[in-house]
Design an enzyme around this catalytic site. Structure first.
Site, short mmCIF file in Angstrom:
data_model
loop_
_atom_site.label_atom_id
_atom_site.label_comp_id
_atom_site.label_asym_id
_atom_site.label_seq_id
_atom_site.Cartn_x
_atom_site.Cartn_y
_atom_site.Cartn_z
N PRO A 171 0.82 -1.22 0.00
CA PRO A 171 0.00 0.00 0.00
C PRO A 171 0.86 1.26 0.00
CG PRO A 171 -0.10 -1.11 2.13
CD PRO A 171 0.66 -2.01 1.22
N GLU A 230 2.32 -8.25 8.51
CA GLU A 230 2.69 -6.82 8.57
C GLU A 230 3.48 -6.40 7.34
OE1 GLU A 230 1.52 -4.65 10.80
OE2 GLU A 230 0.40 -6.44 11.40
N ARG A 288 -3.96 -7.53 -20.47
CA ARG A 288 -4.78 -6.87 -21.50
C ARG A 288 -3.96 -6.08 -22.50
NH1 ARG A 288 -9.88 -5.82 -21.21
NH2 ARG A 288 -9.73 -3.84 -22.28
N ASP A 329 -10.20 2.20 -24.75
CA ASP A 329 -10.46 2.16 -23.31
C ASP A 329 -10.03 3.46 -22.64
OD1 ASP A 329 -11.57 -0.34 -23.03
OD2 ASP A 329 -9.68 -1.34 -22.55
N1 SAM Z 1 1.73 -2.97 7.42
C1 SAM Z 1 1.67 -2.73 6.02
C2 SAM Z 1 1.55 -1.25 5.76
O1 SAM Z 1 0.84 -0.57 6.49
O2 SAM Z 1 2.15 -0.77 4.78
C3 SAM Z 1 0.45 -3.40 5.41
C4 SAM Z 1 0.59 -4.86 5.29
S1 SAM Z 1 -0.82 -5.59 4.51
C5 SAM Z 1 -1.83 -6.07 5.86
C6 SAM Z 1 -0.18 -7.12 3.94
C7 SAM Z 1 0.21 -7.17 2.48
O3 SAM Z 1 -0.91 -6.94 1.66
C8 SAM Z 1 1.25 -6.15 2.02
O4 SAM Z 1 2.56 -6.57 2.33
C9 SAM Z 1 1.00 -6.09 0.54
O5 SAM Z 1 1.68 -7.09 -0.17
C10 SAM Z 1 -0.49 -6.34 0.44
N2 SAM Z 1 -1.27 -5.10 0.25
C11 SAM Z 1 -2.11 -4.55 1.15
N3 SAM Z 1 -2.68 -3.43 0.65
C12 SAM Z 1 -2.20 -3.28 -0.60
C13 SAM Z 1 -2.39 -2.30 -1.61
N4 SAM Z 1 -3.20 -1.25 -1.45
N5 SAM Z 1 -1.73 -2.45 -2.78
C14 SAM Z 1 -0.90 -3.50 -2.97
N6 SAM Z 1 -0.66 -4.46 -2.04
C15 SAM Z 1 -1.30 -4.35 -0.87
#
Ligand code: SAM
Length: 243
Positions: free
Chosen positions: A77, A104, A142, A157
């Protein structure tokens, strides 16, 4: 988590036709301990678990062997937001590794010393990277030449030409008193082309005026935008709220 999306529709056909090869790897296969542990407690304390560097480095290095052109994309994220441009860039690569986190997230050394890219699918936190990886994958597949039957449909698109797509209608011509714009029934291809272009511009101007600033606009586009401004009065409308 991967089986359904990879075995359906366009992504399945792209694999069947040999246009893309997709493999899912289990990080546990790259552990060396008896319990095949991929996570550990965070240094400094706190809740949750962190993905360990050893299995992730071992997996990526094994998959990259002999491939200098690989991109190693960490789903996070905290990454760069996924856009059409990012998807286009990935689609031009021969080999992509999508790293899915859990818990995490990753030990920071995976981000700093292994990943080449860090991508987020939006300002929201998912429990794992699997669905995010599938979103990236579908967006990229795509754009691989030959995957979408009518190349023109991809080019029309949203985002491809820098604008949002124009409104689409299908039969019936009138539904619950809601009529299809008469120009689309006219059979006049030039009028239809101009109407679609104008509506794409109108929609982009109303919803995503930021895109207009960078879209490659022709002289005709500028005239159409002027017509829209005259019809609607004033500058860009704010994006519609709550929809
Ligand atoms: N503690 C991390 C943070 O706040 O940045 C979040 C960890 S999340 C619970 C677990 C995993 O989900 C991440 O390591 C990532 O691979 C994936 N993930 C969660 N949200 C995402 C997003 N918006 N985009 C891409 N991957 C995401």
């Amino acid at each position: 988590m991967f089986r359904g999306p990879l075995e359906e529709s366009l992504v399945r056909r792209a694999q069947e036709r040999g246009l893309v090869t997709i493999r899912v790897h289990d990080l546990r296969a790259y552990t060396r301990d008896r319990h095949r542990v991929v996570d550990d407690v965070p240094y400094g304390g706190g809740a949750g678990m962190v993905l360990k560097p050893e299995p992730v480095f071992a997996a990526v290095e094994a998959l990259m062997a002999g491939r200098a052109d690989s991109r190693v994309v960490l789903l996070s994220p905290q990454g760069q937001r996924l856009t059409h441009q990012v998807a286009l860039e990935f689609a031009a690569r021969d080999h992509l590794i999508l790293l899915c986190g859990r818990y995490e997230g990753f030990d920071e050394r995976i981000r700093t010393a292994l990943a080449t890219d860090e991508v987020s699918i939006g300002d929201v936190v998912l429990s794992g990277g699997e669905l995010a990886a599938l979103v990236v994958l579908e967006a990229v597949v795509r754009l691989v030449p030959g995957v979408v039957g009518a190349e023109a449909s991809v080019r029309m698109d949203s985002f491809y030409g820098g604008l949002l797509d124009y409104p689409q209608y299908t039969r019936p011509a009138s539904f619950r008193g809601l009529a299809v714009p008469p120009v689309l029934l006219s059979g006049d291809h030039e009028r239809i082309r101009r109407w679609r272009r104008k509506e794409a511009l109108r929609r982009t101007r109303a919803r995503r005026p930021d895109l207009l600033a960078t879209a490659p606009l022709t002289e005709e586009d500028r005239q159409l935008l002027q017509e829209i401004a005259d019809e609607e009065g004033g500058g860009p409308r704010p994006p519609p709220g709550g929809r």
